[in-house]
Design an enzyme around this catalytic site. Structure first.
Site, PDB file in Angstrom:
ATOM      1  N   HIS A   1       0.842  -1.204   0.000  1.00  0.00           N
ATOM      2  CA  HIS A   1       0.000   0.000   0.000  1.00  0.00           C
ATOM      3  C   HIS A   1       0.878   1.256   0.000  1.00  0.00           C
ATOM      4  O   HIS A   1       0.596   2.222  -0.701  1.00  0.00           O
ATOM      5  CB  HIS A   1      -0.874   0.051   1.259  1.00  0.00           C
ATOM      6  CG  HIS A   1      -1.935  -0.999   1.357  1.00  0.00           C
ATOM      7  ND1 HIS A   1      -2.039  -1.858   2.415  1.00  0.00           N
ATOM      8  CD2 HIS A   1      -2.961  -1.331   0.532  1.00  0.00           C
ATOM      9  CE1 HIS A   1      -3.079  -2.655   2.258  1.00  0.00           C
ATOM     10  NE2 HIS A   1      -3.659  -2.364   1.112  1.00  0.00           N
TER      11      HIS A   1
ATOM     12  N   SER B   1      -3.262  -7.776   3.195  1.00  0.00           N
ATOM     13  CA  SER B   1      -3.322  -7.615   4.652  1.00  0.00           C
ATOM     14  C   SER B   1      -3.606  -8.938   5.347  1.00  0.00           C
ATOM     15  O   SER B   1      -3.087  -9.203   6.436  1.00  0.00           O
ATOM     16  CB  SER B   1      -4.381  -6.579   5.019  1.00  0.00           C
ATOM     17  OG  SER B   1      -4.076  -5.360   4.402  1.00  0.00           O
TER      18      SER B   1
ATOM     19  N   ARG C   1      -2.208  -5.457  -8.538  1.00  0.00           N
ATOM     20  CA  ARG C   1      -1.027  -6.275  -8.272  1.00  0.00           C
ATOM     21  C   ARG C   1      -0.839  -7.363  -9.310  1.00  0.00           C
ATOM     22  O   ARG C   1       0.242  -7.632  -9.764  1.00  0.00           O
ATOM     23  CB  ARG C   1      -1.134  -6.910  -6.881  1.00  0.00           C
ATOM     24  CG  ARG C   1      -0.986  -5.918  -5.755  1.00  0.00           C
ATOM     25  CD  ARG C   1      -1.561  -6.470  -4.486  1.00  0.00           C
ATOM     26  NE  ARG C   1      -2.980  -6.773  -4.657  1.00  0.00           N
ATOM     27  CZ  ARG C   1      -3.722  -7.417  -3.787  1.00  0.00           C
ATOM     28  NH1 ARG C   1      -3.182  -7.872  -2.681  1.00  0.00           N
ATOM     29  NH2 ARG C   1      -4.996  -7.625  -4.014  1.00  0.00           N
TER      30      ARG C   1
ATOM     31  N   LYS D   1     -15.696  -6.522   5.279  1.00  0.00           N
ATOM     32  CA  LYS D   1     -14.771  -7.347   6.064  1.00  0.00           C
ATOM     33  C   LYS D   1     -14.978  -7.109   7.569  1.00  0.00           C
ATOM     34  O   LYS D   1     -15.522  -6.084   7.958  1.00  0.00           O
ATOM     35  CB  LYS D   1     -13.332  -6.998   5.693  1.00  0.00           C
ATOM     36  CG  LYS D   1     -13.041  -7.284   4.234  1.00  0.00           C
ATOM     37  CD  LYS D   1     -11.709  -6.738   3.808  1.00  0.00           C
ATOM     38  CE  LYS D   1     -11.500  -6.980   2.325  1.00  0.00           C
ATOM     39  NZ  LYS D   1     -10.277  -6.364   1.828  1.00  0.00           N
TER      40      LYS D   1
HETATM   41  N1  COA Z   1      -0.321  -3.980  -1.404  1.00  0.00           N
HETATM   42  C1  COA Z   1      -0.715  -4.901  -0.538  1.00  0.00           C
HETATM   43  N2  COA Z   1      -1.982  -5.316  -0.425  1.00  0.00           N
HETATM   44  C2  COA Z   1      -2.876  -4.742  -1.230  1.00  0.00           C
HETATM   45  C3  COA Z   1      -2.541  -3.777  -2.163  1.00  0.00           C
HETATM   46  C4  COA Z   1      -1.197  -3.390  -2.248  1.00  0.00           C
HETATM   47  N3  COA Z   1      -0.760  -2.484  -3.097  1.00  0.00           N
HETATM   48  N4  COA Z   1      -3.651  -3.408  -2.824  1.00  0.00           N
HETATM   49  C5  COA Z   1      -4.643  -4.131  -2.307  1.00  0.00           C
HETATM   50  N5  COA Z   1      -4.182  -4.937  -1.354  1.00  0.00           N
HETATM   51  C6  COA Z   1      -4.914  -5.928  -0.578  1.00  0.00           C
HETATM   52  C7  COA Z   1      -5.552  -5.343   0.624  1.00  0.00           C
HETATM   53  O1  COA Z   1      -4.691  -5.408   1.748  1.00  0.00           O
HETATM   54  C8  COA Z   1      -6.750  -6.227   0.788  1.00  0.00           C
HETATM   55  O2  COA Z   1      -6.354  -7.389   1.469  1.00  0.00           O
HETATM   56  P1  COA Z   1      -7.374  -8.198   2.381  1.00  0.00           P
HETATM   57  O3  COA Z   1      -8.462  -8.662   1.475  1.00  0.00           O
HETATM   58  O4  COA Z   1      -6.545  -9.277   2.903  1.00  0.00           O
HETATM   59  O5  COA Z   1      -7.882  -7.235   3.428  1.00  0.00           O
HETATM   60  C9  COA Z   1      -7.123  -6.566  -0.647  1.00  0.00           C
HETATM   61  O6  COA Z   1      -5.946  -6.449  -1.376  1.00  0.00           O
HETATM   62  C10 COA Z   1      -8.073  -5.620  -1.307  1.00  0.00           C
HETATM   63  O7  COA Z   1      -8.613  -4.788  -0.427  1.00  0.00           O
HETATM   64  P2  COA Z   1      -8.543  -3.186  -0.379  1.00  0.00           P
HETATM   65  O8  COA Z   1      -7.615  -2.579  -1.338  1.00  0.00           O
HETATM   66  O9  COA Z   1      -8.441  -2.810   1.050  1.00  0.00           O
HETATM   67  O10 COA Z   1      -9.842  -2.835  -0.929  1.00  0.00           O
HETATM   68  P3  COA Z   1     -11.171  -3.408  -0.467  1.00  0.00           P
HETATM   69  O11 COA Z   1     -11.556  -4.320  -1.547  1.00  0.00           O
HETATM   70  O12 COA Z   1     -11.224  -3.943   0.898  1.00  0.00           O
HETATM   71  O13 COA Z   1     -11.939  -2.046  -0.421  1.00  0.00           O
HETATM   72  C11 COA Z   1     -13.399  -0.381  -1.118  1.00  0.00           C
HETATM   73  C12 COA Z   1     -12.792  -1.745  -1.380  1.00  0.00           C
HETATM   74  C13 COA Z   1     -13.475  -0.021   0.327  1.00  0.00           C
HETATM   75  C14 COA Z   1     -12.580   0.653  -1.832  1.00  0.00           C
HETATM   76  C15 COA Z   1     -14.795  -0.477  -1.748  1.00  0.00           C
HETATM   77  O14 COA Z   1     -15.475  -1.553  -1.147  1.00  0.00           O
HETATM   78  C16 COA Z   1     -15.594   0.771  -1.584  1.00  0.00           C
HETATM   79  O15 COA Z   1     -15.401   1.715  -2.296  1.00  0.00           O
HETATM   80  N6  COA Z   1     -16.549   0.768  -0.658  1.00  0.00           N
HETATM   81  C17 COA Z   1     -17.391   1.902  -0.402  1.00  0.00           C
HETATM   82  C18 COA Z   1     -18.829   1.627  -0.875  1.00  0.00           C
HETATM   83  C19 COA Z   1     -18.939   1.906  -2.331  1.00  0.00           C
HETATM   84  O16 COA Z   1     -18.789   2.994  -2.813  1.00  0.00           O
HETATM   85  N7  COA Z   1     -19.291   0.850  -3.060  1.00  0.00           N
HETATM   86  C20 COA Z   1     -19.416   0.914  -4.498  1.00  0.00           C
HETATM   87  C21 COA Z   1     -18.107   0.631  -5.145  1.00  0.00           C
HETATM   88  S1  COA Z   1     -18.366  -0.324  -6.571  1.00  0.00           S
END
Ligand code: COA
Length: 164
Positions: free
Chosen positions: A17, A128, A90, A41
């Protein structure tokens, strides 16, 4: 002023990140790293704990702010006067989910542009959950997260174990 939002769960923030945040901070005037409160989550760390960790590890990046949001991402982005949402890509496996999210966000607010950044290849396997799993089994996570986050992981695990 070009403002970008970098949303996620950040439970906890990893070196992958941080790599994305550093790259975004070179392209945009301001980057707001924001924690989704209503993520599907079940987070290990509270929003306040995650905020504290992110603030500490990005403190050298002067144009990066840390926040949290609830509700629709695009509405939050508009409130913040942002023009872009940053997402890290990624591997090919990220693509389908990210494409769906980017297209949905575009449908909801065409003025917000999703920008994909690729973290350094040494971080492509990181997420994560895998960091929490390694820490939970007593493995060394110092290659995956900054020392401040590694300490917080150890403390959290210790406090959860002492509560039984
Ligand atoms: N390095 C390491 N890990 C990474 C990474 C990077 N560069 N990029 C992503 N990841 C990992 C994260 O740690 C996470 O791991 P986990 O699943 O073990 O927790 C996973 O990849 C992806 O998660 P993250 O990037 O945290 O995104 P998310 O999918 O949890 O979050 C939101 C998505 C919050 C952005 C999205 O749900 C959102 O916008 N929600 C708000 C409601 C909304 O507007 N919804 C409509 C959208 S279509």
């Amino acid at each position: 002023m070009k403002i970008a939002i970098y949303p996620g769960t950040f439970d906890p923030i990893t070196n992958g990140h941080i790599d994305v945040i550093e790259r975004a901070s070179r392209v945009f005037d301001k980057v707001v790293v924001t924690i989704a409160r209503n993520s599907a989550k079940t987070p290990f760390f509270s929003v306040e704990e995650r905020k504290e960790m992110i603030k500490e590890v990005v403190k050298n990046l002067v144009n990066v702010e840390v926040d949290a949001f609830e509700g629709l991402l695009v509405e939050y982005a508009l409130q913040k006067h942002a023009t872009a949402v940053i997402r890290g890509l990624r591997a090919v496996s990220d693509f389908e989910y990210e494409l769906q999210m980017a297209l949905m966000n575009r449908k909801l607010a065409d003025e917000i542009i999703t920008v994909f950044l690729m973290p350094h290849e040494k971080y492509v396997y990181l997420d994560s959950s895998v960091v929490k799993e390694v820490a939970g089994f007593g493995g060394d996570v110092n290659n995956f997260v900054p020392p401040f986050v590694a300490t917080k992981l150890t403390e959290k695990l210790k406090s959860l174990r002492s509560k039984g």
